[in-house]
Motif scaffolding. Sequence first.
Motif, PDB file in Angstrom:
ATOM      1  N   CYS A 138       0.855  -1.175   0.000  1.00  0.00           N
ATOM      2  CA  CYS A 138       0.000   0.000   0.000  1.00  0.00           C
ATOM      3  C   CYS A 138       0.897   1.234   0.000  1.00  0.00           C
ATOM      4  O   CYS A 138       1.764   1.375   0.875  1.00  0.00           O
ATOM      5  CB  CYS A 138      -0.917  -0.008   1.224  1.00  0.00           C
ATOM      6  N   GLU A 139       0.706   2.121  -0.985  1.00  0.00           N
ATOM      7  CA  GLU A 139       1.532   3.314  -1.112  1.00  0.00           C
ATOM      8  C   GLU A 139       0.649   4.550  -1.203  1.00  0.00           C
ATOM      9  O   GLU A 139      -0.309   4.578  -1.978  1.00  0.00           O
ATOM     10  CB  GLU A 139       2.416   3.239  -2.366  1.00  0.00           C
ATOM     11  N   VAL A 140       1.001   5.551  -0.414  1.00  0.00           N
ATOM     12  CA  VAL A 140       0.319   6.852  -0.456  1.00  0.00           C
ATOM     13  C   VAL A 140       1.394   7.898  -0.714  1.00  0.00           C
ATOM     14  O   VAL A 140       2.316   8.073   0.092  1.00  0.00           O
ATOM     15  CB  VAL A 140      -0.439   7.147   0.845  1.00  0.00           C
ATOM     16  N   SER A 141       1.271   8.591  -1.845  1.00  0.00           N
ATOM     17  CA  SER A 141       2.256   9.618  -2.200  1.00  0.00           C
ATOM     18  C   SER A 141       1.601  10.987  -2.154  1.00  0.00           C
ATOM     19  O   SER A 141       0.400  11.126  -2.412  1.00  0.00           O
ATOM     20  CB  SER A 141       2.808   9.352  -3.595  1.00  0.00           C
ATOM     21  N   ASP A 142       2.377  12.001  -1.811  1.00  0.00           N
ATOM     22  CA  ASP A 142       1.895  13.380  -1.836  1.00  0.00           C
ATOM     23  C   ASP A 142       3.046  14.278  -2.224  1.00  0.00           C
ATOM     24  O   ASP A 142       4.197  13.841  -2.333  1.00  0.00           O
ATOM     25  CB  ASP A 142       1.300  13.761  -0.477  1.00  0.00           C
ATOM     26  N   GLY A 143       2.751  15.549  -2.415  1.00  0.00           N
ATOM     27  CA  GLY A 143       3.739  16.488  -2.906  1.00  0.00           C
ATOM     28  C   GLY A 143       4.594  17.116  -1.847  1.00  0.00           C
ATOM     29  O   GLY A 143       5.393  18.006  -2.162  1.00  0.00           O
ATOM     30  N   SER A 144       4.473  16.686  -0.595  1.00  0.00           N
ATOM     31  CA  SER A 144       5.260  17.277   0.494  1.00  0.00           C
ATOM     32  C   SER A 144       6.449  16.379   0.813  1.00  0.00           C
ATOM     33  O   SER A 144       6.384  15.156   0.679  1.00  0.00           O
ATOM     34  CB  SER A 144       4.403  17.447   1.743  1.00  0.00           C
ATOM     35  N   SER A 145       7.530  17.013   1.250  1.00  0.00           N
ATOM     36  CA  SER A 145       8.723  16.261   1.651  1.00  0.00           C
ATOM     37  C   SER A 145       8.797  16.083   3.148  1.00  0.00           C
ATOM     38  O   SER A 145       9.800  15.592   3.677  1.00  0.00           O
ATOM     39  CB  SER A 145       9.989  16.974   1.160  1.00  0.00           C
ATOM     40  N   THR A 146       7.753  16.472   3.875  1.00  0.00           N
ATOM     41  CA  THR A 146       7.739  16.310   5.330  1.00  0.00           C
ATOM     42  C   THR A 146       7.596  14.845   5.676  1.00  0.00           C
ATOM     43  O   THR A 146       6.695  14.164   5.190  1.00  0.00           O
ATOM     44  CB  THR A 146       6.585  17.105   5.949  1.00  0.00           C
ATOM     45  N   SER A 147       8.463  14.363   6.532  1.00  0.00           N
ATOM     46  CA  SER A 147       8.462  12.944   6.870  1.00  0.00           C
ATOM     47  C   SER A 147       7.705  12.708   8.165  1.00  0.00           C
ATOM     48  O   SER A 147       7.906  13.428   9.165  1.00  0.00           O
ATOM     49  CB  SER A 147       9.900  12.441   7.032  1.00  0.00           C
ATOM     50  N   PRO A 148       6.817  11.712   8.201  1.00  0.00           N
ATOM     51  CA  PRO A 148       6.126  11.387   9.444  1.00  0.00           C
ATOM     52  C   PRO A 148       7.066  10.665  10.398  1.00  0.00           C
ATOM     53  O   PRO A 148       8.002   9.983   9.988  1.00  0.00           O
ATOM     54  CB  PRO A 148       4.999  10.477   8.976  1.00  0.00           C
ATOM     55  N   HIS A 149       6.809  10.809  11.684  1.00  0.00           N
ATOM     56  CA  HIS A 149       7.639  10.183  12.710  1.00  0.00           C
ATOM     57  C   HIS A 149       6.766   9.344  13.623  1.00  0.00           C
ATOM     58  O   HIS A 149       5.688   9.764  14.044  1.00  0.00           O
ATOM     59  CB  HIS A 149       8.382  11.241  13.546  1.00  0.00           C
TER      60      HIS A 149
END
Length: 954
Positions: free
Chosen positions: A883-894
């Motif tokens: 399962c892949e979710v892509s978006d235009g932000s480079s903010t990484s979840p922690h």
Amino acid sequence: MTVSWHDVTALSEAHERLLAGMPVGSVVRDPIQASWRRCRSLGLEPDHRGDIPYQQDLDDVCSLADAARPVLENLESRLSGIRMTVLLSDEHARVLQRRVGEPPLNRYLDSIQLAPGFAIPEEVIGTNGIGTALATRRPAFVCGREHYSDHWRDIACAGAPVRDPLSGHVIGVLDLTCLRVHSQSSMLAMALDAAHDIEQQLLRRATSRERALLQAVHDARRRTAAGGPVRAGIPATDMLDSHDQRILEESAAGLISSGRAGLAEVQLPRGRTAVLLCRPVTSPSGVTGFAVEAVFPPGVMHRLTPTDPEAAPPVTAPPGTAPPVTTPPFPSPRGRPVVVESPEMAASPATGPLTEPATRTDPWLLAVGEPGIVRLAVRARERLGLLYDASACVGTTLDVTRTAEELTELVAPRFADFAAVDLPPAVLLGEEPIRVDGPLRRAAITGIHEDSPLYAVGDLVTFAANTPQARSLTSEDPVLEPELGRAAGWLAQDPYGGEKVLDAGVHSLITVPMRARGTVLGVVSFYRSRLQEPFDDDDLSLAEEFVGRAALCIDNARRFTREHAVALALQRSLLPRGLPAQRAVEAAHRYLPARSGVGGDWFDVIPLSGARVALVVGDVVGHGLHAAATMGRLRTAVHNFSSLDLAVDEVLAHLDDLVARLQLDQLEAEKGSQEETAGQEIIGGSCLYAVYDPTTRRCTLARAGHPPPALVLPDGTVEYLELPAGPPLGLGGHPFETAEVEVPEDSLLVLYTDGLLEHIGERDVALGLDQLRRLLAQPARTPEQTCRALDALMTMHPDDDVAVLVARTRALDADHVATWDVPAEPAIVSRIRSEVISQLTRWGLEELAYTTALTTSELVTNAIRYGGEPITLRLVRDRTLICEVSDGSSTSPHLRRAHTTDEGGRGLYLVAQLVQRWGTRYGAHGKVIWTEQPLTPLCDRPGGFDASLPIEAI
């Protein structure tokens, strides 16, 4: 620790242990312990007082006694008043003379039969100065309890062998003997000096015989000149250089050593021919020998001189000389047969080539000597040639077996008719033998014919305790058996086989232990059958030289074999033992180590997120342990960088930084400890890194100083992918560029190291690329079939190691991939969740619907809330559900653990508990958060998530 020869108690205890069959250890000096073991193996009893051989007539050794007389007289004057006696024995340990000595000492020596006429060899009375010196052909000092016999424990002996200065044979022993209480450590040095003086006396006698022969030749010439007028010809020395003179002198030595008179022609450079005349000559004192004169025949002079000088009268042979006789041809130094003229040519002065009235040279004297002495000189020159060949021909490779073969091929049949090398199996494997007392493996044997009765190559041989080979290994000294039929213990090894060896004509044997750096590595045996002369002491010294040089080469080869095995084991442990399970490509590989040793070539197949796969091939500079260890570090680093889902160029950049740091660490270490790091190779290398995505059939590649990969299309068309040529690893500061190509399904990606191109192209890279293209241009080949085709080209170890990785691409069609474009609206989450459940139902994965819907809801919600457009959801059904979710932000979840009072922060933690793996990868326009789930629901496993709760409740 070795006990002193003064320590009677310790020596007596060691002697009793030896007789009881118990180990003596290292408390007794090695030469003494070896002599004790020889005596025990012969069955001698310490208290036995048997008959000692006695011979009254000593006239047959008058030459040794005459040469020793002035030396013994000098010793007698020096030792006057000292309680010590001097004994001279022959080569059979028979006492010839006994001088000096006080009456009480001489009476005691008479009681133990140490007197002129008695023979005291070691095999009869045990360890003693004379017998042990002859048995080992080395100086021997034996004191007190070091004697094997109880009857000799009260005396001390120091024996030094006396050698014939021309032949090198041991012809006697000079021994100093006294009571044990009066023994001195300087006795042996005094005996050695006296033995050397006797050898000098023998040498003077030999040279005086040669001088007498030379004087007889000069007298004959003067008598010939006085018989009539002599007109000189052209001086021959004006036509010779040093090389010509050496050729003629060697031919003259061969004529004299043959012991026959005659004429011979010798071919010289530049088309010249010299004629040699060998004449018998006798000195006034009765010494008989031969003189060899040389002359250029007239034809040579016509070719070499512009005008004809005045003719000269014939040369008359010295009066009283016998007419020459024909001798069989023998090889000249230049390898051409020497033509021996007929007797008439020398006997008829009016018609022979030496009496031609046309232009000629004066005959000149080349050599004079006795046949026996000159024959020894010829043998000495041949042996020097053998030693030179040994230094050039033995040890050309770092292979134990081949080095043993080189030794046997050198000495047979030039020195021995058969030669054999026996080594412990541990040495053949590169290990160091702890003890050489078990079975030995015959590593090499060479002889005048193949059907010999000796053990064959590969046979396991266990030598009986009393055989010459076993005695040689035990004492670590060479053993000479001039008459093999009388050798002690020869038939004990194999009575039937030993008789067959004797029946085949083998009559003489030398065995030499192979020692290197304090370790016995095996034993070498030399046999003679067709060569009628038995081995002698000079041959023994030469055999020791051969084996000593070969032992160092074999030890070097053994150490290399061990290091090579360790390096190969290290490299095999660092290379992938099998390819990981994945569906993106079907892969096969080959690795071929270099001839010079293990190198740093490596390959890998690394599964990545999103059903992608990384294909890697690299090459580290150098060979050996250092290169293998560096390769392991780089391969581990590539795995770590790949697990971070870094871009292709970023992986190479990080790898380049790592190599640069390794170089810096090595330089710092060299500054701190020059000795430990001396000789280390420079760290560097090349790498090709490719990532293939089966969902898009696109491959992204980058290279660092590596040859380009080959792409084989399904129809067999081959093309080399044009990639930006990045710098090799370790240079630092240079960016790496990538290239992206679309790869049709069922195409072959062939990645390789430069060793392949150098091997198949014979060091021509362009030729190697062309050869590889022709080999790969076959349609419908599997990766394994391609590797087998490459195997046919790599039939031998290359100069550089070779690594090849072949991957056939696969594709995931639309039935395995589902994609949604997600608007940035929170209300869309429920609809996306429903569509995901419907898609899983169509795929037959209803059991994964609950956890996948929950995971999708959380990832889409986070993308809408914290990310940026465009937002895309993709499901991929591969070996796992992705399962892949892509978006235009480079903010990484922690991932974090929320407190009980927090309203949010639990979503990503919850996702991590539901899936098998998850992570983030970045692209040029944003990021992708991905998860992987096994096709078996996680909640069905023990300790899995409780799926009974509704999604809304969670």
